[in-house]
Design a protein around this motif. Sequence first.
Motif, mmCIF file in Angstrom:
data_model
loop_
_atom_site.group_PDB
_atom_site.id
_atom_site.type_symbol
_atom_site.label_atom_id
_atom_site.label_comp_id
_atom_site.label_asym_id
_atom_site.label_seq_id
_atom_site.Cartn_x
_atom_site.Cartn_y
_atom_site.Cartn_z
ATOM 1 N N ARG A 184 0.812 -1.215 0.000
ATOM 2 C CA ARG A 184 0.000 0.000 0.000
ATOM 3 C C ARG A 184 0.843 1.261 0.000
ATOM 4 N N GLU A 185 2.030 1.178 -0.555
ATOM 5 C CA GLU A 185 2.765 2.419 -0.788
ATOM 6 C C GLU A 185 3.367 2.467 -2.192
ATOM 7 N N GLY A 186 2.793 1.711 -3.075
ATOM 8 C CA GLY A 186 3.125 1.867 -4.491
ATOM 9 C C GLY A 186 4.417 1.226 -4.952
ATOM 10 N N ILE A 187 4.939 0.233 -4.212
ATOM 11 C CA ILE A 187 6.238 -0.294 -4.607
ATOM 12 C C ILE A 187 6.272 -1.819 -4.766
ATOM 13 N N CYS A 188 5.360 -2.546 -4.117
ATOM 14 C CA CYS A 188 5.477 -4.013 -4.183
ATOM 15 C C CYS A 188 4.923 -4.566 -5.494
ATOM 16 N N GLY A 189 4.023 -3.814 -6.132
ATOM 17 C CA GLY A 189 3.497 -4.244 -7.433
ATOM 18 C C GLY A 189 2.378 -5.259 -7.334
ATOM 19 N N MET A 190 1.860 -5.471 -6.142
ATOM 20 C CA MET A 190 0.847 -6.514 -5.967
ATOM 21 C C MET A 190 -0.541 -6.023 -6.386
ATOM 22 N N CYS A 191 -0.890 -4.775 -6.110
ATOM 23 C CA CYS A 191 -2.254 -4.335 -6.410
ATOM 24 C C CYS A 191 -2.455 -4.229 -7.912
ATOM 25 N N SER A 192 -3.664 -4.507 -8.339
ATOM 26 C CA SER A 192 -3.898 -4.697 -9.762
ATOM 27 C C SER A 192 -5.371 -4.611 -10.064
ATOM 28 N N MET A 193 -5.862 -3.419 -10.255
ATOM 29 C CA MET A 193 -7.278 -3.279 -10.615
ATOM 30 C C MET A 193 -7.376 -2.423 -11.865
ATOM 31 N N VAL A 194 -8.269 -2.815 -12.762
ATOM 32 C CA VAL A 194 -8.585 -1.948 -13.891
ATOM 33 C C VAL A 194 -9.793 -1.113 -13.464
ATOM 34 N N ILE A 195 -9.580 0.185 -13.360
ATOM 35 C CA ILE A 195 -10.609 1.072 -12.823
ATOM 36 C C ILE A 195 -11.127 1.968 -13.946
ATOM 37 N N ASN A 196 -12.395 1.872 -14.197
ATOM 38 C CA ASN A 196 -12.996 2.601 -15.321
ATOM 39 C C ASN A 196 -12.177 2.421 -16.598
ATOM 40 N N GLY A 197 -11.778 1.195 -16.848
ATOM 41 C CA GLY A 197 -11.084 0.875 -18.095
ATOM 42 C C GLY A 197 -9.596 1.148 -18.091
ATOM 43 N N ARG A 198 -9.066 1.723 -16.997
ATOM 44 C CA ARG A 198 -7.627 2.016 -16.976
ATOM 45 C C ARG A 198 -6.930 1.217 -15.877
ATOM 46 N N PRO A 199 -5.857 0.489 -16.238
ATOM 47 C CA PRO A 199 -5.104 -0.213 -15.186
ATOM 48 C C PRO A 199 -4.611 0.802 -14.146
ATOM 49 N N HIS A 200 -4.842 0.543 -12.895
ATOM 50 C CA HIS A 200 -4.481 1.421 -11.780
ATOM 51 C C HIS A 200 -5.270 2.733 -11.752
ATOM 52 N N GLY A 201 -6.282 2.891 -12.603
ATOM 53 C CA GLY A 201 -7.167 4.048 -12.490
ATOM 54 C C GLY A 201 -6.694 5.334 -13.128
ATOM 55 N N PRO A 202 -7.387 6.437 -12.792
ATOM 56 C CA PRO A 202 -7.252 7.671 -13.564
ATOM 57 C C PRO A 202 -5.954 8.472 -13.359
ATOM 58 N N TRP A 203 -5.252 8.280 -12.266
ATOM 59 C CA TRP A 203 -4.065 9.123 -12.059
ATOM 60 C C TRP A 203 -2.862 8.517 -12.775
ATOM 61 N N ASN A 204 -2.147 9.361 -13.509
ATOM 62 C CA ASN A 204 -0.936 8.871 -14.184
ATOM 63 C C ASN A 204 0.164 8.559 -13.169
ATOM 64 N N GLY A 205 0.993 7.579 -13.502
ATOM 65 C CA GLY A 205 2.154 7.274 -12.669
ATOM 66 C C GLY A 205 1.782 6.875 -11.254
ATOM 67 N N THR A 206 0.656 6.190 -11.084
ATOM 68 C CA THR A 206 0.168 5.887 -9.740
ATOM 69 C C THR A 206 -0.385 4.465 -9.698
ATOM 70 N N THR A 207 -0.025 3.712 -8.669
ATOM 71 C CA THR A 207 -0.610 2.383 -8.499
ATOM 72 C C THR A 207 -1.993 2.510 -7.865
ATOM 73 N N THR A 208 -2.774 1.448 -7.949
ATOM 74 C CA THR A 208 -4.125 1.449 -7.372
ATOM 75 C C THR A 208 -4.092 1.849 -5.894
ATOM 76 N N CYS A 209 -3.099 1.341 -5.171
ATOM 77 C CA CYS A 209 -3.066 1.602 -3.727
ATOM 78 C C CYS A 209 -2.763 3.063 -3.394
ATOM 79 N N GLN A 210 -2.161 3.770 -4.329
ATOM 80 C CA GLN A 210 -1.842 5.186 -4.084
ATOM 81 C C GLN A 210 -2.911 6.122 -4.656
ATOM 82 N N LEU A 211 -3.845 5.552 -5.405
ATOM 83 C CA LEU A 211 -4.947 6.346 -5.928
ATOM 84 C C LEU A 211 -5.840 6.728 -4.745
ATOM 85 N N HIS A 212 -6.195 7.992 -4.641
ATOM 86 C CA HIS A 212 -7.042 8.411 -3.528
ATOM 87 C C HIS A 212 -8.420 8.847 -4.020
#
Lengths: 658, 254
Positions: free
Chosen positions: B64-92
């Motif tokens: 949950r700090e964007g480094i292990c690479g474990m989280c993996s969700m396609v959110i509204n059609g985008r892997p890791h969601g709407p924010w660029n350069g951000t993992t799912t766990c860092q998306l707020h």
Amino acid sequence: MELNSKIPAGPVETKWTKYKSSVKLVNPANKRNLDIIIVGTGLAGASAAASLGELGYKVKAFCFQDSPRRAHSIAAQGGINAAKNYQNDGDSTYRLFYDTIKGGDYRAREANVYRLAEVSSNIIDQCVAQGVPFAREYGGLLSNRSFGGTQVQRTFYAAGQTGQQLLLGAYSALERQVALGNVEMHTRHEMLDVVVIDGKTRGIIARNLITGEIERHAGHAVLLCTGGYGNVFYLSTNAMGSNVTAAWKAHKKGAFFANPCFTQIHPTCIPVSGDHQSKLTLMSESLRNDGRIWVPKKQNDDRKPIDIPEEERDYYLERRYPAFGNLVPRDVASRAAKERCDAGYGVGTSKMAVYLDYAAAIERYGKIEVGKKGLSNISKEEIIALGKDVVKEKYGNLFDMYAKITGENPYETPMRIYPAVHYTMGGLWVDYELKTTVDGLYALGEANFSDHGANRLGASALMQGLADGYFVIPYTIGNYLADEIRTGHISTDHPAFLQAENEVKETLNKFVNCKGNKSVDYFHKALGKIMWNDCGMARNKEGLEKAIKEIKALRTEFWNNVMVPGTVDEFNVELEKAGRVADFIELGELMCKDALDRNESCGGHFREESQTEEGEAERNDEIYSYVAAWKYINAGESELNKEPLIYENIKIAARSYK
Amino acid sequence: MEHTGLNLTLKVWKQKNAATKGAFESYDVKNISTDMSFLEMFDVLNEQLISTGKEPIAFDHDCREGICGMCSMVINGRPHGPWNGTTTCQLHMRAFKNGDTITVEPWRAGSFPVVRDLVVDRSAFDRIIQAGGYVSINTGNPVDANALPIDKKLADKAFAAAACIGCGACVAACKNSSAMLFVSAKVSQLALLPQGQPERSSRVLSMVDQMDKEGFGNCTNTGACEAECPKEISLENIARLNREYMSAALASEE
């Protein structure tokens, strides 16, 4: 029981060399017939698995994540220490040894720490040879930076991702051994018990997390490289899956648990924002190289930080500890932040935060750039812009992370930080060979207790994990396995395997059949609150006694009222969590007992009853200069054993950073 | 910070295991703080499900700090969601508006079979690394680290490639489910560094071969991988991989 730490005789400088040259060896043909089980694939586990595979042992490695590369070592940010003295600033093996012992507040074992300092240089060489991209200077040589508790620059780093790069190095070495057939990797598997036959460790029981199948695995030795137990506090900087289960199961099978109350609370983390919070995020200690920590001089000052003039700010670390300033060790910095917040000087909406300010560093770096570039007639804005670029190169990823989590821009306004649980110095008791009190059972890395005393210095966890895995265990395990060459194949049909498997199944069934009305997280959060309030940054007799009672009650309620949906024979996250929380509850009680026994303040353990008039921690060497090694009797019942700490090389003194 | 309570509708992929068919299910969550991370919003939803006797949604996550690479969700059609350069766990959650409907799916790729709900099997990546993503050096006594000076520019480039967290968003983003960005990051790191030279040719051939065996698709240079990569690994690495592969393949045919 008499604890034999098996420290080799002779002067500390020659102990390891002498040990290595006289220890028993196992010949290559015999190595092929010896199975070693390694649980956990972080820095300690991956490096051990790779190195032992290279030596020719048959290794089976286990991790609960979907790949060994995800172990939480990956999240270490700031760096790794090594006594290379590349900076010509007076570093040496002895200095690193001394700093680590002093940093640990004289509660670590001299011989182990000296060996750690001794092999530190090899680690850097090994990692560079693997292609780990450490930060470099323009001349092509490795770069170093400072960390807390030291006055030399001995920290090697790869931006704010040092743990990631080191782990990927160890992971690639591990995967190479998988490809060569020397290591068998079991991902998404969780160890749920150790199997001990006639006093010797003979294997483990593991659960396949995808199918729920319970598996038996035999080995001539088992290495627990399963990290720390900071998640006992629920909120910590640990990964969500980090847990104590493997170590706790070993403890229940006879491995002593040492100094469980020694917890590191890291001073620079992003503060809690609400009840929904699931974990806390660390801002690397390297930020204290350049950042200045302060609070307003006025209590409950609600002005924006940039509106508070210089003379109305209290740079309390620089004020209290002029020699080390913002780079005092973690325990000291954390307590000082708590002291200011408790006294009403905290900032932010919760008032439980202090500022970490980069304005001065940005201006300083800007001016250096102006000088380097030979610019003249430069406005302050332009200097600031140049300085921001430099800070961005050094700490950009950390600043970005802060911005994402808080929605604030740390280049414009000071960051708000507060201490959070980060690392546990306590762990399974091990001797000089990293062997626990159970034959054939070893503990490496954060899972053991041995090197950091009551407080770990920054950038030393990576060093210890890799030292244990690359350079210590490959030698010390031979001393045990040399006598195992006649054992032959170990059958998993032995009644001890059957019994352990049945016990594991029974516990899992208990969870899903309990059908209570409270979720696992409810219990975990409740435990975390008790631990943080009464066994956190400050502890006292009354609070600890209350906490022990509360934890006992919580344990009863957990077993009667936990709700675990789903079944045991499927991918079931709640079931995994239930097992881990059950163990955390038992551990929490032991931590409080240990904290209660140790009526002195040392390192991260601060007993309010034991402090100086100025509020500094007061150690009591006469009574407490020992390792507290607890033996498990029953749930809630433990027996204290003491390993006296003997200092032959370092003179014990009051730890001062003033 | 402002704490705004969001009311949201979630359409989440539910699938019992790899053998059964999945489908979307709808859930409502109320009063979600904009300070929460996306995964903390899922924690709230799961607590809600457990309290009503339903099974929670399985999803991968760890640091949950964007480094292990474990989280993996396609959110509204985008892997890791709407924010660029951000993992799912860092998306707020401040990335969303009150009343939004959010669709959440697992990584979709033949080489990443679904384990359960949003959890997929990415062991193919480990096997690609096993094929050559390392320097063949045993633990022992290598030369002093500073005996091998490395041009800072090269070291920095190697580091930028090595920043890959192996999450698989590149594969999920690609219409061909290609793993080229992942493979190129490792090949680049080691091809750029002097330590990687002895195995430079065999490594690239072997890793590409394994990538093909795992069933990942071909690269058609659309750049979706780079756009969605949470660590912003550059497409330049794919160009380098192609060059490395070409010269290695040519040399091996001699």
